[in-house]
Motif scaffolding. Structure first.
Motif, PDB file in Angstrom:
ATOM      1  N   SER A  62      40.494 -61.973 178.368  1.00 30.26           N
ATOM      2  CA  SER A  62      41.935 -62.055 178.150  1.00 30.26           C
ATOM      3  C   SER A  62      42.327 -61.454 176.805  1.00 30.26           C
ATOM      4  O   SER A  62      41.637 -61.673 175.794  1.00 30.26           O
ATOM      5  CB  SER A  62      42.388 -63.523 178.189  1.00 30.26           C
ATOM      6  OG  SER A  62      43.748 -63.637 177.837  1.00 30.26           O
ATOM      7  N   GLY A  63      43.425 -60.740 176.798  1.00 33.15           N
ATOM      8  CA  GLY A  63      43.974 -60.215 175.559  1.00 33.15           C
ATOM      9  C   GLY A  63      44.429 -61.315 174.615  1.00 33.15           C
ATOM     10  O   GLY A  63      44.541 -61.097 173.410  1.00 33.15           O
ATOM     11  N   ALA A  66      42.217 -62.046 171.493  1.00 34.91           N
ATOM     12  CA  ALA A  66      42.100 -61.097 170.379  1.00 34.91           C
ATOM     13  C   ALA A  66      42.341 -61.799 169.046  1.00 34.91           C
ATOM     14  O   ALA A  66      43.320 -62.533 168.881  1.00 34.91           O
ATOM     15  CB  ALA A  66      43.089 -59.947 170.554  1.00 34.91           C
ATOM     16  N   GLY A  67      41.420 -61.586 168.122  1.00 38.07           N
ATOM     17  CA  GLY A  67      41.555 -62.161 166.788  1.00 38.07           C
ATOM     18  C   GLY A  67      41.142 -63.618 166.677  1.00 38.07           C
ATOM     19  O   GLY A  67      41.195 -64.182 165.587  1.00 38.07           O
ATOM     20  N   ARG A  73      38.838 -69.776 171.312  1.00 35.41           N
ATOM     21  CA  ARG A  73      38.899 -69.288 172.682  1.00 35.41           C
ATOM     22  C   ARG A  73      38.512 -70.400 173.657  1.00 35.41           C
ATOM     23  O   ARG A  73      39.177 -70.611 174.673  1.00 35.41           O
ATOM     24  CB  ARG A  73      37.970 -68.091 172.873  1.00 35.41           C
ATOM     25  CG  ARG A  73      38.364 -66.891 172.053  1.00 35.41           C
ATOM     26  CD  ARG A  73      37.333 -65.803 172.164  1.00 35.41           C
ATOM     27  NE  ARG A  73      37.632 -64.704 171.253  1.00 35.41           N
ATOM     28  CZ  ARG A  73      37.008 -63.542 171.271  1.00 35.41           C
ATOM     29  NH1 ARG A  73      36.054 -63.315 172.153  1.00 35.41           N
ATOM     30  NH2 ARG A  73      37.332 -62.602 170.405  1.00 35.41           N
ATOM     31  N   ARG A  97      35.896 -63.544 176.467  1.00 37.49           N
ATOM     32  CA  ARG A  97      35.837 -62.242 175.813  1.00 37.49           C
ATOM     33  C   ARG A  97      37.211 -61.580 175.781  1.00 37.49           C
ATOM     34  O   ARG A  97      38.043 -61.837 176.648  1.00 37.49           O
ATOM     35  CB  ARG A  97      34.878 -61.312 176.552  1.00 37.49           C
ATOM     36  CG  ARG A  97      33.455 -61.809 176.578  1.00 37.49           C
ATOM     37  CD  ARG A  97      32.576 -60.819 177.283  1.00 37.49           C
ATOM     38  NE  ARG A  97      31.217 -61.334 177.372  1.00 37.49           N
ATOM     39  CZ  ARG A  97      30.315 -60.881 178.204  1.00 37.49           C
ATOM     40  NH1 ARG A  97      30.622 -59.894 179.031  1.00 37.49           N
ATOM     41  NH2 ARG A  97      29.111 -61.386 178.232  1.00 37.49           N
ATOM     42  N   THR A  98      37.387 -60.686 174.825  1.00 39.05           N
ATOM     43  CA  THR A  98      38.583 -59.852 174.805  1.00 39.05           C
ATOM     44  C   THR A  98      38.344 -58.671 175.747  1.00 39.05           C
ATOM     45  O   THR A  98      37.188 -58.360 176.074  1.00 39.05           O
ATOM     46  CB  THR A  98      38.867 -59.312 173.389  1.00 39.05           C
ATOM     47  OG1 THR A  98      37.816 -58.417 173.027  1.00 39.05           O
ATOM     48  CG2 THR A  98      39.011 -60.429 172.382  1.00 39.05           C
ATOM     49  N   GLN A 100      38.467 -55.586 174.999  1.00 41.09           N
ATOM     50  CA  GLN A 100      37.648 -54.618 174.270  1.00 41.09           C
ATOM     51  C   GLN A 100      36.169 -55.004 174.332  1.00 41.09           C
ATOM     52  O   GLN A 100      35.310 -54.146 174.523  1.00 41.09           O
ATOM     53  CB  GLN A 100      38.115 -54.503 172.812  1.00 41.09           C
ATOM     54  CG  GLN A 100      39.492 -53.896 172.644  1.00 41.09           C
ATOM     55  CD  GLN A 100      40.630 -54.875 172.988  1.00 41.09           C
ATOM     56  OE1 GLN A 100      40.448 -56.094 173.038  1.00 41.09           O
ATOM     57  NE2 GLN A 100      41.812 -54.333 173.248  1.00 41.09           N
ATOM     58  N   GLN A 101      35.868 -56.287 174.160  1.00 45.81           N
ATOM     59  CA  GLN A 101      34.482 -56.739 174.258  1.00 45.81           C
ATOM     60  C   GLN A 101      33.947 -56.523 175.658  1.00 45.81           C
ATOM     61  O   GLN A 101      32.801 -56.115 175.842  1.00 45.81           O
ATOM     62  CB  GLN A 101      34.378 -58.217 173.888  1.00 45.81           C
ATOM     63  CG  GLN A 101      34.611 -58.490 172.431  1.00 45.81           C
ATOM     64  CD  GLN A 101      34.709 -59.980 172.162  1.00 45.81           C
ATOM     65  OE1 GLN A 101      35.291 -60.737 172.933  1.00 45.81           O
ATOM     66  NE2 GLN A 101      34.144 -60.397 171.030  1.00 45.81           N
TER      67      GLN A 101
END
Length: 120
Positions: A62-63, A66-67, A73, A97-98, A100-101
């Motif tokens: 999921s976005g 992020a950060g 999470r 995970r994001t 990007q990951q």
């Protein structure tokens, strides 16, 4: 609305699953808007009666992550499933995970840990 990855993951995981699996999938989808979601029922490995739905593993991409550090999470996942964790859901393995990951390393969630309790 489910994206193609989410729909493919549901099909790969054997369809919708039992009632608790469907609830987990629906609540995580609503709360975290995942681009990829896998819900794995590990209950049969833990010696409960057939259809018990007590042990699950989830892979959530999921976005919204992020950060955030892993602990935050996991807290988001647990918050979305608060009612289930207070009742029928006994154990939950979370991989969060994001996007990007996930795109950098799209491996499935780690295998479930061995059962160490119950009748074992």
């Amino acid at each position: 609305m489910r994206g193609p990855l989410l729909a493919a993951a549901a099909g790969a995981m054997g369809g919708a699953g039992g009632p608790l699996a469907r609830t987990i999938r629906a609540k995580l989808t609503a709360a975290l808007q995942p681009t990829h979601l896998e819900v794995r029922d590990d209950s049969p490995r833990h010696g409960g009666p057939p259809g018990a739905e007590t042990h699950f593993g989830v892979l959530v991409v999921s976005g919204l992550f992020a950060g955030l550090p892993p602990l935050q999470r996991h807290r988001l996942v647990h918050e979305a499933l608060r009612e289930e964790l207070a009742g029928p859901l006994h154990a939950l393995q979370v991989t969060a995970r994001t996007p990007q990951q996930w795109h950098g390393d799209p491996r499935a969630a780690p295998p479930p840990p061995p059962c160490l309790g119950g009748s074992k």
